[in-house]
Design a protein around this motif. Structure first.
Motif, PDB file in Angstrom:
ATOM      1  N   ASN A 151       2.199   5.104  -1.766  1.00  0.00           N
ATOM      2  CA  ASN A 151       2.016   6.279  -2.602  1.00  0.00           C
ATOM      3  C   ASN A 151       3.314   6.494  -3.369  1.00  0.00           C
ATOM      4  O   ASN A 151       4.321   6.904  -2.784  1.00  0.00           O
ATOM      5  N   THR A 211       2.416   4.495 -10.301  1.00  0.00           N
ATOM      6  CA  THR A 211       0.973   4.603 -10.516  1.00  0.00           C
ATOM      7  C   THR A 211       0.376   5.335  -9.317  1.00  0.00           C
ATOM      8  O   THR A 211       0.946   5.321  -8.223  1.00  0.00           O
ATOM      9  N   THR A 212      -0.791   5.942  -9.526  1.00  0.00           N
ATOM     10  CA  THR A 212      -1.448   6.629  -8.409  1.00  0.00           C
ATOM     11  C   THR A 212      -2.334   5.659  -7.619  1.00  0.00           C
ATOM     12  O   THR A 212      -2.923   6.053  -6.620  1.00  0.00           O
ATOM     13  N   ASP A 213      -2.430   4.418  -8.084  1.00  0.00           N
ATOM     14  CA  ASP A 213      -3.223   3.413  -7.371  1.00  0.00           C
ATOM     15  C   ASP A 213      -2.316   2.740  -6.339  1.00  0.00           C
ATOM     16  O   ASP A 213      -1.425   1.964  -6.689  1.00  0.00           O
ATOM     17  N   LYS A 214      -2.571   3.053  -5.063  1.00  0.00           N
ATOM     18  CA  LYS A 214      -1.652   2.614  -4.008  1.00  0.00           C
ATOM     19  C   LYS A 214      -1.395   1.115  -4.029  1.00  0.00           C
ATOM     20  O   LYS A 214      -0.286   0.663  -3.796  1.00  0.00           O
ATOM     21  N   GLN A 215      -2.434   0.340  -4.289  1.00  0.00           N
ATOM     22  CA  GLN A 215      -2.255  -1.116  -4.232  1.00  0.00           C
ATOM     23  C   GLN A 215      -1.689  -1.695  -5.511  1.00  0.00           C
ATOM     24  O   GLN A 215      -1.423  -2.892  -5.578  1.00  0.00           O
ATOM     25  N   SER A 249     -11.236   1.791   0.518  1.00  0.00           N
ATOM     26  CA  SER A 249     -11.728   1.121  -0.677  1.00  0.00           C
ATOM     27  C   SER A 249     -13.258   1.100  -0.717  1.00  0.00           C
ATOM     28  O   SER A 249     -13.864   1.409  -1.739  1.00  0.00           O
ATOM     29  N   TYR A 277       0.874  -1.175   0.000  1.00  0.00           N
ATOM     30  CA  TYR A 277       0.000   0.000   0.000  1.00  0.00           C
ATOM     31  C   TYR A 277       0.906   1.217   0.000  1.00  0.00           C
ATOM     32  O   TYR A 277       1.409   1.634   1.039  1.00  0.00           O
ATOM     33  N   THR A 304     -13.637  -7.438  -8.362  1.00  0.00           N
ATOM     34  CA  THR A 304     -12.343  -6.811  -8.036  1.00  0.00           C
ATOM     35  C   THR A 304     -11.704  -7.519  -6.845  1.00  0.00           C
ATOM     36  O   THR A 304     -10.505  -7.798  -6.843  1.00  0.00           O
TER      37      THR A 304
END
Lengths: 324, 197
Positions: A89, A94-98, B37, A87, B24
Protein backbone atom coordinates in the motif's frame (compact mmCIF):
# COMPACT_ATOMS: atom_id res chain seq x y z
CA UNK A 1 -20.76 3.90 11.76
CA UNK A 2 -21.99 3.23 15.28
CA UNK A 3 -21.60 6.54 17.11
CA UNK A 4 -19.09 6.71 19.91
CA UNK A 5 -21.11 6.76 23.11
CA UNK A 6 -21.13 10.32 24.44
CA UNK A 7 -21.56 8.98 27.92
CA UNK A 8 -18.45 9.29 29.99
CA UNK A 9 -19.23 6.07 31.79
CA UNK A 10 -16.84 3.35 30.71
CA UNK A 11 -18.73 0.28 29.53
CA UNK A 12 -18.22 -2.60 31.90
CA UNK A 13 -16.59 -4.81 29.27
CA UNK A 14 -13.96 -2.17 28.63
CA UNK A 15 -13.36 -1.70 32.32
CA UNK A 16 -12.53 -5.38 32.60
CA UNK A 17 -10.44 -5.23 29.46
CA UNK A 18 -8.39 -2.48 31.00
CA UNK A 19 -7.84 -4.54 34.09
CA UNK A 20 -6.69 -7.34 31.87
CA UNK A 21 -4.26 -5.02 30.05
CA UNK A 22 -2.79 -3.99 33.34
CA UNK A 23 -2.50 -7.56 34.51
CA UNK A 24 -0.80 -8.70 31.33
CA UNK A 25 1.40 -5.64 31.37
CA UNK A 26 2.46 -6.36 34.92
CA UNK A 27 2.98 -10.03 34.21
CA UNK A 28 4.97 -9.11 31.11
CA UNK A 29 7.11 -6.61 32.97
CA UNK A 30 8.19 -9.25 35.44
CA UNK A 31 9.23 -11.72 32.79
CA UNK A 32 10.61 -9.79 29.88
CA UNK A 33 13.41 -7.50 28.93
CA UNK A 34 11.90 -4.72 26.82
CA UNK A 35 12.99 -4.76 23.20
CA UNK A 36 14.26 -8.29 23.24
CA UNK A 37 11.22 -10.13 24.49
CA UNK A 38 9.08 -9.27 21.51
CA UNK A 39 11.75 -10.22 19.02
CA UNK A 40 13.57 -13.30 20.26
CA UNK A 41 14.13 -14.37 16.67
CA UNK A 42 16.08 -11.16 16.14
CA UNK A 43 18.69 -12.34 18.58
CA UNK A 44 19.08 -15.73 17.00
CA UNK A 45 22.27 -15.45 14.94
CA UNK A 46 22.69 -19.11 14.00
CA UNK A 47 19.91 -21.17 12.45
CA UNK A 48 18.65 -23.89 14.77
CA UNK A 49 19.57 -27.44 13.73
CA UNK A 50 16.72 -29.57 12.46
CA UNK A 51 16.07 -33.18 13.46
CA UNK A 52 18.86 -34.52 11.25
CA UNK A 53 21.36 -32.23 12.97
CA UNK A 54 22.01 -30.16 9.86
CA UNK A 55 21.46 -26.43 10.27
CA UNK A 56 18.20 -25.24 8.76
CA UNK A 57 19.12 -22.77 6.10
CA UNK A 58 16.10 -20.98 4.70
CA UNK A 59 15.92 -21.15 0.95
CA UNK A 60 15.70 -17.68 -0.42
CA UNK A 61 14.37 -16.55 -3.77
CA UNK A 62 16.48 -14.28 -5.97
CA UNK A 63 16.82 -10.69 -4.86
CA UNK A 64 16.57 -11.53 -1.22
CA UNK A 65 19.43 -11.23 1.27
CA UNK A 66 20.17 -13.39 4.27
CA UNK A 67 17.80 -13.39 7.20
CA UNK A 68 18.58 -15.03 10.53
CA UNK A 69 15.03 -15.83 11.60
CA UNK A 70 12.37 -17.87 9.85
CA UNK A 71 9.40 -16.98 12.06
CA UNK A 72 8.17 -14.41 14.54
CA UNK A 73 8.26 -14.98 18.31
CA UNK A 74 4.86 -16.70 18.09
CA UNK A 75 6.29 -19.23 15.65
CA UNK A 76 4.40 -17.77 12.68
CA UNK A 77 6.45 -18.15 9.49
CA UNK A 78 7.73 -15.22 7.45
CA UNK A 79 5.50 -14.04 4.63
CA UNK A 80 7.05 -14.80 1.24
CA UNK A 81 9.60 -12.32 -0.04
CA UNK A 82 7.54 -11.97 -3.23
CA UNK A 83 4.47 -10.84 -1.28
CA UNK A 84 6.39 -8.56 1.09
CA UNK A 85 8.03 -6.76 -1.82
CA UNK A 86 5.20 -7.14 -4.33
CA UNK A 87 2.03 -6.36 -2.40
CA UNK A 88 2.26 -2.84 -1.03
CA UNK A 89 0.00 0.00 0.00
CA UNK A 90 1.85 3.07 -1.20
CA UNK A 91 -0.60 5.58 -2.66
CA UNK A 92 2.22 7.95 -3.62
CA UNK A 93 2.90 5.59 -6.50
CA UNK A 94 -0.39 3.84 -7.18
CA UNK A 95 -3.40 2.53 -5.28
CA UNK A 96 -2.99 -0.86 -6.98
CA UNK A 97 -1.05 -2.88 -4.42
CA UNK A 98 0.54 -5.20 -6.95
CA UNK A 99 1.53 -2.37 -9.26
CA UNK A 100 3.47 -0.37 -6.65
CA UNK A 101 6.76 -2.22 -7.17
CA UNK A 102 6.79 -1.48 -10.90
CA UNK A 103 5.55 2.09 -10.44
CA UNK A 104 8.18 2.80 -7.79
CA UNK A 105 11.07 1.11 -9.62
CA UNK A 106 13.86 3.59 -10.27
CA UNK A 107 12.80 5.88 -7.41
CA UNK A 108 16.11 7.57 -6.49
CA UNK A 109 16.91 7.68 -2.77
CA UNK A 110 20.46 8.97 -3.01
CA UNK A 111 21.11 11.65 -1.87
CA UNK A 112 18.58 11.64 0.95
CA UNK A 113 18.42 13.76 4.05
CA UNK A 114 16.19 13.66 7.09
CA UNK A 115 15.51 16.86 8.96
CA UNK A 116 14.88 16.39 12.68
CA UNK A 117 13.59 19.55 14.28
CA UNK A 118 10.94 21.10 16.51
CA UNK A 119 11.14 20.87 20.29
CA UNK A 120 14.67 19.50 20.44
CA UNK A 121 17.89 20.84 21.92
CA UNK A 122 19.95 19.90 18.86
CA UNK A 123 17.97 20.11 15.63
CA UNK A 124 19.86 18.45 12.86
CA UNK A 125 19.80 17.49 9.21
CA UNK A 126 20.94 13.90 8.87
CA UNK A 127 22.48 12.48 5.75
CA UNK A 128 21.25 8.95 5.08
CA UNK A 129 24.77 7.53 5.57
CA UNK A 130 24.83 8.85 9.14
CA UNK A 131 21.42 7.42 9.88
CA UNK A 132 22.43 4.00 8.58
CA UNK A 133 25.28 3.96 11.12
CA UNK A 134 22.73 3.86 13.96
CA UNK A 135 22.28 0.14 13.61
CA UNK A 136 21.15 -2.73 11.44
CA UNK A 137 19.50 -5.36 13.62
CA UNK A 138 16.93 -7.77 12.28
CA UNK A 139 13.43 -7.57 13.75
CA UNK A 140 10.68 -9.92 12.69
CA UNK A 141 7.39 -8.07 13.12
CA UNK A 142 3.81 -8.83 12.29
CA UNK A 143 2.25 -6.15 10.11
CA UNK A 144 -1.51 -5.82 10.42
CA UNK A 145 -3.11 -3.65 7.76
CA UNK A 146 -6.28 -1.78 8.72
CA UNK A 147 -7.86 -3.38 5.63
CA UNK A 148 -7.85 -6.75 7.37
CA UNK A 149 -4.78 -8.53 6.02
CA UNK A 150 -1.43 -9.18 7.62
CA UNK A 151 2.13 -10.32 7.01
CA UNK A 152 5.19 -11.39 9.02
CA UNK A 153 8.14 -9.31 7.86
CA UNK A 154 11.88 -9.45 8.62
CA UNK A 155 12.82 -5.78 8.87
CA UNK A 156 16.24 -4.47 9.66
CA UNK A 157 17.08 -1.13 11.20
CA UNK A 158 17.33 0.42 14.65
CA UNK A 159 15.05 1.65 17.40
CA UNK A 160 13.83 5.16 16.62
CA UNK A 161 14.82 6.22 20.15
CA UNK A 162 18.49 6.03 19.08
CA UNK A 163 17.90 8.75 16.52
CA UNK A 164 15.75 10.85 18.85
CA UNK A 165 18.41 10.66 21.57
CA UNK A 166 20.85 12.42 19.24
CA UNK A 167 18.64 15.51 18.93
CA UNK A 168 17.66 15.60 22.63
CA UNK A 169 13.89 16.26 22.77
CA UNK A 170 13.06 19.06 25.25
CA UNK A 171 10.69 18.54 28.17
CA UNK A 172 7.98 20.37 26.20
CA UNK A 173 7.97 17.73 23.45
CA UNK A 174 4.92 15.46 23.68
CA UNK A 175 4.47 14.15 20.15
CA UNK A 176 6.53 13.25 17.11
CA UNK A 177 5.36 14.12 13.63
CA UNK A 178 6.72 12.29 10.58
CA UNK A 179 6.53 13.41 6.99
CA UNK A 180 7.06 11.61 3.69
CA UNK A 181 8.91 13.16 0.76
CA UNK A 182 6.71 15.62 -1.14
CA UNK A 183 7.64 15.36 -4.81
CA UNK A 184 4.73 14.76 -7.20
CA UNK A 185 7.14 14.37 -10.12
CA UNK A 186 8.81 11.38 -8.49
CA UNK A 187 5.69 10.25 -6.64
CA UNK A 188 2.91 10.67 -9.22
CA UNK A 189 0.22 9.53 -6.79
CA UNK A 190 0.67 12.85 -5.02
CA UNK A 191 -1.01 14.51 -8.01
CA UNK A 192 -4.26 12.83 -6.94
CA UNK A 193 -6.47 15.41 -5.24
CA UNK A 194 -8.10 12.98 -2.80
CA UNK A 195 -5.58 13.41 -0.03
CA UNK A 196 -3.65 16.18 1.68
CA UNK A 197 -0.10 15.43 0.64
CA UNK A 198 2.53 14.87 1.81
CA UNK A 199 1.74 11.81 3.88
CA UNK A 200 2.12 12.60 7.55
CA UNK A 201 1.90 10.45 10.63
CA UNK A 202 2.41 10.93 14.34
CA UNK A 203 3.22 9.11 17.54
CA UNK A 204 3.09 10.11 21.14
CA UNK A 205 6.66 10.69 22.37
CA UNK A 206 6.55 7.66 24.69
CA UNK A 207 5.36 5.50 21.76
CA UNK A 208 8.15 6.87 19.59
CA UNK A 209 10.70 6.18 22.33
CA UNK A 210 9.51 2.59 22.81
CA UNK A 211 12.14 0.01 21.89
CA UNK A 212 9.72 -1.77 19.55
CA UNK A 213 9.33 1.34 17.39
CA UNK A 214 11.71 0.57 14.58
CA UNK A 215 13.25 2.86 12.01
CA UNK A 216 13.47 0.28 9.25
CA UNK A 217 16.13 0.70 6.61
CA UNK A 218 16.04 -2.83 5.22
CA UNK A 219 13.79 -5.80 4.60
CA UNK A 220 14.64 -9.46 4.00
CA UNK A 221 18.33 -8.74 4.52
CA UNK A 222 18.53 -6.06 1.82
CA UNK A 223 18.17 -2.28 1.83
CA UNK A 224 14.49 -1.29 1.53
CA UNK A 225 13.29 -1.38 -2.06
CA UNK A 226 11.27 1.71 -3.12
CA UNK A 227 7.91 -0.05 -2.82
CA UNK A 228 8.57 -0.78 0.87
CA UNK A 229 9.41 2.85 1.68
CA UNK A 230 13.06 3.36 0.74
CA UNK A 231 15.31 4.56 2.10
CA UNK A 232 13.79 4.58 5.58
CA UNK A 233 10.36 4.03 7.12
CA UNK A 234 8.77 3.34 10.45
CA UNK A 235 7.68 -0.11 11.60
CA UNK A 236 5.35 0.25 14.59
CA UNK A 237 4.14 -3.31 14.94
CA UNK A 238 1.31 -2.84 17.45
CA UNK A 239 -0.43 -0.24 15.27
CA UNK A 240 -2.21 -0.61 11.94
CA UNK A 241 0.18 -0.54 9.02
CA UNK A 242 -0.67 2.97 7.83
CA UNK A 243 1.04 4.37 10.94
CA UNK A 244 4.34 2.99 9.65
CA UNK A 245 5.05 5.93 7.36
CA UNK A 246 7.41 5.44 4.41
CA UNK A 247 10.24 7.43 2.77
CA UNK A 248 10.60 9.83 5.70
CA UNK A 249 12.25 13.22 5.13
CA UNK A 250 11.24 15.10 8.25
CA UNK A 251 10.72 14.29 11.92
CA UNK A 252 9.37 17.09 14.11
CA UNK A 253 8.95 17.03 17.87
CA UNK A 254 5.85 18.99 18.91
CA UNK A 255 3.60 19.69 21.88
CA UNK A 256 0.39 19.26 19.90
CA UNK A 257 -1.05 16.04 18.53
CA UNK A 258 -0.17 15.79 14.83
CA UNK A 259 -2.92 15.24 12.27
CA UNK A 260 -2.11 12.35 9.98
CA UNK A 261 -3.12 12.18 6.33
CA UNK A 262 -5.71 9.55 7.14
CA UNK A 263 -7.14 11.51 10.07
CA UNK A 264 -7.59 14.46 7.72
CA UNK A 265 -9.12 12.30 4.98
CA UNK A 266 -11.63 10.40 7.13
CA UNK A 267 -11.69 11.47 10.79
CA UNK A 268 -14.51 9.07 11.65
CA UNK A 269 -12.53 6.13 10.29
CA UNK A 270 -8.96 6.78 11.35
CA UNK A 271 -7.87 8.02 14.72
CA UNK A 272 -4.51 9.19 15.98
CA UNK A 273 -3.66 6.06 17.94
CA UNK A 274 -4.70 3.35 15.45
CA UNK A 275 -3.64 0.59 17.80
CA UNK A 276 -4.49 -2.87 16.50
CA UNK A 277 -7.60 -3.73 18.47
CA UNK A 278 -9.94 -6.59 17.55
CA UNK A 279 -12.66 -5.11 19.77
CA UNK A 280 -12.89 -1.74 18.04
CA UNK A 281 -14.17 -2.13 14.48
CA UNK A 282 -13.35 0.08 11.58
CA UNK A 283 -16.67 1.63 10.45
CA UNK A 284 -16.64 -0.33 7.21
CA UNK A 285 -15.24 -3.66 8.29
CA UNK A 286 -14.63 -5.87 11.26
CA UNK A 287 -11.22 -5.80 12.89
CA UNK A 288 -11.87 -9.05 14.76
CA UNK A 289 -10.00 -11.18 12.28
CA UNK A 290 -7.40 -10.94 9.55
CA UNK A 291 -6.15 -12.92 6.59
CA UNK A 292 -2.46 -13.62 6.57
CA UNK A 293 -1.35 -13.05 2.98
CA UNK A 294 -1.05 -16.45 1.33
CA UNK A 295 -3.53 -18.12 3.70
CA UNK A 296 -7.06 -19.32 3.15
CA UNK A 297 -9.37 -18.51 6.03
CA UNK A 298 -8.75 -15.98 8.76
CA UNK A 299 -7.04 -15.84 12.11
CA UNK A 300 -8.23 -13.92 15.13
CA UNK A 301 -6.58 -10.52 15.43
CA UNK A 302 -4.59 -10.16 18.63
CA UNK A 303 -4.83 -7.19 20.98
CA UNK A 304 -2.05 -4.74 20.07
CA UNK A 305 -1.23 -7.20 17.27
CA UNK A 306 0.20 -9.60 19.86
CA UNK A 307 2.54 -7.04 21.44
CA UNK A 308 0.29 -6.30 24.44
CA UNK A 309 2.91 -7.47 26.95
CA UNK A 310 5.28 -4.83 25.69
CA UNK A 311 2.99 -1.89 24.96
CA UNK A 312 -0.33 -2.17 26.84
CA UNK A 313 1.10 -0.18 29.74
CA UNK A 314 1.41 2.85 27.42
CA UNK A 315 -2.39 3.09 27.39
CA UNK A 316 -3.28 2.36 30.99
CA UNK A 317 -6.50 4.13 31.95
CA UNK A 318 -7.35 5.18 28.38
CA UNK A 319 -10.67 4.36 26.77
CA UNK A 320 -9.38 2.68 23.61
CA UNK A 321 -12.82 2.93 22.02
CA UNK A 322 -12.62 6.68 22.28
CA UNK A 323 -8.92 6.96 21.46
CA UNK A 324 -9.04 4.68 18.44
CA UNK B 1 -28.77 -10.85 -36.82
CA UNK B 2 -30.84 -13.95 -36.25
CA UNK B 3 -31.88 -15.23 -32.83
CA UNK B 4 -29.06 -17.76 -32.66
CA UNK B 5 -26.30 -15.25 -33.25
CA UNK B 6 -27.92 -12.90 -30.70
CA UNK B 7 -27.94 -15.75 -28.20
CA UNK B 8 -24.29 -16.54 -28.92
CA UNK B 9 -23.40 -12.85 -28.49
CA UNK B 10 -25.04 -12.89 -25.07
CA UNK B 11 -22.83 -15.80 -24.03
CA UNK B 12 -19.75 -14.06 -25.37
CA UNK B 13 -20.60 -10.90 -23.40
CA UNK B 14 -21.23 -13.04 -20.32
CA UNK B 15 -17.85 -14.72 -20.62
CA UNK B 16 -15.85 -11.54 -21.28
CA UNK B 17 -15.08 -10.86 -17.58
CA UNK B 18 -13.85 -14.42 -17.12
CA UNK B 19 -11.66 -14.24 -20.23
CA UNK B 20 -10.42 -10.81 -19.21
CA UNK B 21 -9.45 -12.16 -15.79
CA UNK B 22 -7.62 -15.07 -17.39
CA UNK B 23 -5.69 -12.63 -19.59
CA UNK B 24 -4.80 -10.56 -16.51
CA UNK B 25 -3.36 -13.68 -14.89
CA UNK B 26 -1.47 -14.42 -18.10
CA UNK B 27 -0.04 -10.88 -18.28
CA UNK B 28 0.63 -10.14 -14.61
CA UNK B 29 1.02 -13.56 -13.05
CA UNK B 30 -0.91 -15.04 -10.17
CA UNK B 31 -2.11 -12.45 -7.65
CA UNK B 32 -0.17 -12.25 -4.39
CA UNK B 33 -3.44 -11.97 -2.48
CA UNK B 34 -5.54 -14.30 -4.64
CA UNK B 35 -8.57 -14.20 -2.34
CA UNK B 36 -8.89 -10.42 -2.51
CA UNK B 37 -8.31 -10.54 -6.25
CA UNK B 38 -11.02 -13.18 -6.88
CA UNK B 39 -13.48 -11.26 -4.71
CA UNK B 40 -12.89 -7.97 -6.50
CA UNK B 41 -12.99 -9.52 -9.98
CA UNK B 42 -16.15 -11.58 -9.39
CA UNK B 43 -17.96 -8.64 -7.76
CA UNK B 44 -17.09 -6.30 -10.62
CA UNK B 45 -18.14 -8.90 -13.18
CA UNK B 46 -21.49 -9.42 -11.42
CA UNK B 47 -22.21 -5.70 -11.46
CA UNK B 48 -21.15 -5.32 -15.11
CA UNK B 49 -23.37 -8.18 -16.26
CA UNK B 50 -26.25 -6.86 -14.19
CA UNK B 51 -25.92 -3.51 -15.95
CA UNK B 52 -25.72 -5.30 -19.31
CA UNK B 53 -28.91 -7.23 -18.61
CA UNK B 54 -30.72 -4.06 -17.49
CA UNK B 55 -29.59 -2.34 -20.68
CA UNK B 56 -31.25 -4.91 -22.94
CA UNK B 57 -34.79 -3.50 -22.87
CA UNK B 58 -33.79 0.17 -23.34
CA UNK B 59 -31.44 -0.80 -26.20
CA UNK B 60 -34.17 -2.96 -27.68
CA UNK B 61 -36.62 -0.05 -27.61
CA UNK B 62 -34.19 2.55 -28.87
CA UNK B 63 -32.95 0.39 -31.73
CA UNK B 64 -36.34 -1.02 -32.52
CA UNK B 65 -34.82 -4.50 -32.67
CA UNK B 66 -37.13 -6.58 -30.56
CA UNK B 67 -35.08 -9.74 -31.23
CA UNK B 68 -32.43 -8.43 -28.84
CA UNK B 69 -34.78 -9.31 -25.98
CA UNK B 70 -33.47 -12.89 -25.93
CA UNK B 71 -30.23 -11.55 -24.40
CA UNK B 72 -31.96 -10.51 -21.20
CA UNK B 73 -32.15 -13.94 -19.58
CA UNK B 74 -28.60 -15.20 -20.31
CA UNK B 75 -27.03 -11.88 -19.26
CA UNK B 76 -29.05 -11.87 -16.04
CA UNK B 77 -28.03 -15.46 -15.33
CA UNK B 78 -24.36 -14.65 -15.94
CA UNK B 79 -24.72 -11.78 -13.46
CA UNK B 80 -26.21 -14.27 -11.01
CA UNK B 81 -23.41 -16.78 -11.62
CA UNK B 82 -20.73 -14.14 -10.94
CA UNK B 83 -22.65 -13.10 -7.81
CA UNK B 84 -22.61 -16.69 -6.59
CA UNK B 85 -18.89 -16.97 -7.36
CA UNK B 86 -18.34 -13.74 -5.42
CA UNK B 87 -20.26 -15.11 -2.43
CA UNK B 88 -18.57 -18.50 -2.64
CA UNK B 89 -15.05 -17.03 -2.66
CA UNK B 90 -15.96 -14.92 0.36
CA UNK B 91 -17.41 -17.87 2.30
CA UNK B 92 -14.98 -20.58 1.24
CA UNK B 93 -11.62 -18.89 0.60
CA UNK B 94 -11.78 -15.71 2.66
CA UNK B 95 -13.53 -17.17 5.70
CA UNK B 96 -13.03 -20.94 5.18
CA UNK B 97 -16.69 -21.55 6.23
CA UNK B 98 -16.06 -20.17 9.71
CA UNK B 99 -19.70 -19.23 10.37
CA UNK B 100 -18.98 -17.48 13.62
CA UNK B 101 -16.51 -15.13 11.94
CA UNK B 102 -18.77 -14.77 8.89
CA UNK B 103 -21.88 -13.73 10.81
CA UNK B 104 -19.83 -11.43 13.03
CA UNK B 105 -18.38 -9.84 9.92
CA UNK B 106 -21.56 -9.52 7.85
CA UNK B 107 -23.86 -8.14 10.51
CA UNK B 108 -21.45 -5.53 11.73
CA UNK B 109 -20.88 -3.95 8.31
CA UNK B 110 -23.42 -1.99 6.32
CA UNK B 111 -21.79 -2.73 2.96
CA UNK B 112 -21.94 -6.46 3.66
CA UNK B 113 -25.59 -6.27 4.72
CA UNK B 114 -26.36 -4.43 1.47
CA UNK B 115 -24.45 -7.07 -0.51
CA UNK B 116 -26.22 -9.92 1.26
CA UNK B 117 -29.65 -8.35 0.65
CA UNK B 118 -28.81 -7.81 -3.03
CA UNK B 119 -27.86 -11.49 -3.31
CA UNK B 120 -31.01 -12.65 -1.49
CA UNK B 121 -33.19 -10.56 -3.82
CA UNK B 122 -31.35 -12.02 -6.79
CA UNK B 123 -32.00 -15.67 -5.89
CA UNK B 124 -35.78 -15.81 -6.58
CA UNK B 125 -35.20 -13.99 -9.88
CA UNK B 126 -32.69 -16.60 -11.03
CA UNK B 127 -34.93 -19.44 -9.86
CA UNK B 128 -37.97 -18.10 -11.71
CA UNK B 129 -36.06 -17.20 -14.86
CA UNK B 130 -37.19 -20.28 -16.76
CA UNK B 131 -39.95 -20.17 -19.37
CA UNK B 132 -41.94 -22.59 -17.20
CA UNK B 133 -41.96 -20.21 -14.24
CA UNK B 134 -42.63 -17.30 -16.56
CA UNK B 135 -45.83 -19.03 -17.70
CA UNK B 136 -46.79 -20.22 -14.24
CA UNK B 137 -46.50 -16.72 -12.74
CA UNK B 138 -48.16 -14.98 -15.67
CA UNK B 139 -48.44 -11.22 -15.17
CA UNK B 140 -46.93 -11.53 -11.69
CA UNK B 141 -43.64 -12.59 -13.27
CA UNK B 142 -43.00 -9.05 -14.52
CA UNK B 143 -43.86 -7.52 -11.15
CA UNK B 144 -41.54 -9.99 -9.42
CA UNK B 145 -38.68 -9.29 -11.79
CA UNK B 146 -38.84 -5.54 -11.19
CA UNK B 147 -37.03 -6.52 -7.96
CA UNK B 148 -33.89 -6.58 -10.08
CA UNK B 149 -33.70 -2.79 -9.75
CA UNK B 150 -33.72 -3.14 -5.97
CA UNK B 151 -30.98 -5.76 -6.18
CA UNK B 152 -28.94 -3.52 -8.51
CA UNK B 153 -29.37 -0.53 -6.19
CA UNK B 154 -28.22 -2.57 -3.20
CA UNK B 155 -25.28 -3.97 -5.17
CA UNK B 156 -24.13 -0.45 -6.04
CA UNK B 157 -24.62 0.65 -2.44
CA UNK B 158 -22.49 -2.35 -1.39
CA UNK B 159 -19.77 -1.02 -3.71
CA UNK B 160 -20.07 2.66 -2.70
CA UNK B 161 -19.82 1.80 0.99
CA UNK B 162 -16.87 -0.48 0.36
CA UNK B 163 -14.43 1.83 -1.40
CA UNK B 164 -12.02 3.96 0.56
CA UNK B 165 -12.21 7.39 -0.98
CA UNK B 166 -12.29 7.40 -4.76
CA UNK B 167 -16.00 6.75 -5.31
CA UNK B 168 -16.00 7.74 -8.99
CA UNK B 169 -16.44 4.23 -10.35
CA UNK B 170 -19.20 3.12 -7.94
CA UNK B 171 -21.08 6.35 -8.64
CA UNK B 172 -20.64 5.77 -12.37
CA UNK B 173 -22.43 2.42 -11.95
CA UNK B 174 -25.12 4.14 -9.87
CA UNK B 175 -25.63 6.76 -12.59
CA UNK B 176 -25.84 4.20 -15.40
CA UNK B 177 -28.34 2.07 -13.48
CA UNK B 178 -30.35 5.20 -12.66
CA UNK B 179 -30.47 6.19 -16.34
CA UNK B 180 -31.51 2.66 -17.36
CA UNK B 181 -34.28 2.72 -14.76
CA UNK B 182 -35.47 6.13 -16.00
CA UNK B 183 -35.57 4.79 -19.55
CA UNK B 184 -37.86 2.03 -18.36
CA UNK B 185 -40.11 4.43 -16.47
CA UNK B 186 -40.48 7.07 -19.19
CA UNK B 187 -42.34 4.94 -21.76
CA UNK B 188 -44.49 3.71 -18.89
CA UNK B 189 -45.55 7.29 -18.27
CA UNK B 190 -46.49 7.62 -21.94
CA UNK B 191 -48.70 4.57 -21.60
CA UNK B 192 -50.38 6.04 -18.53
CA UNK B 193 -50.98 9.32 -20.36
CA UNK B 194 -52.52 7.48 -23.27
CA UNK B 195 -54.86 5.60 -20.94
CA UNK B 196 -55.99 8.69 -19.06
CA UNK B 197 -56.92 10.49 -22.24
Amino acid sequence: MPPIPSSEITPEALFWNRRRFMQTALAGAALTIPGCAATPSATNPTPAPDASGAPVVPTLPAGQGTVAGTSDELGQPLTDFAAVTGYNNYYEFTTDKQAVAAAAAGFVTNPWTVQVDGLVAKPRQFALEDILKLGNEERIYRLRCVEGWSMVIPWSGFSLNKLLALVEPTSAAKYVRFETLNDPERMPGQKEPWYTWPYAEGLRLDEAMHDLTLMATGVYGNPLPPQNGAPLRLAVPWKYGFKSIKSIVRITLTDTQPTSLWMAAAPDEYGFYANVNPRVDHPRWSQADERRIGDTGRRQTLMFNGYADAVASLYTGMDLRKFY
Amino acid sequence: MNRLSIRISAHIIGLIPLLWYASTLWRHGWPLDPVASYIAASGTAALQLLVASLAVTPVQRLSGRSALGVMRRPLGLYAFAYTMAHLLVYLMLDYAWNWQQISQNIFSKRHLIAGLLATLLFIPLALTSTTGWQKRLGRWWKHLHRIVYGAAGLAVLHYVWLVKSDTRIPYLYATVIGILLLMRLLPLRKVLHAQSR
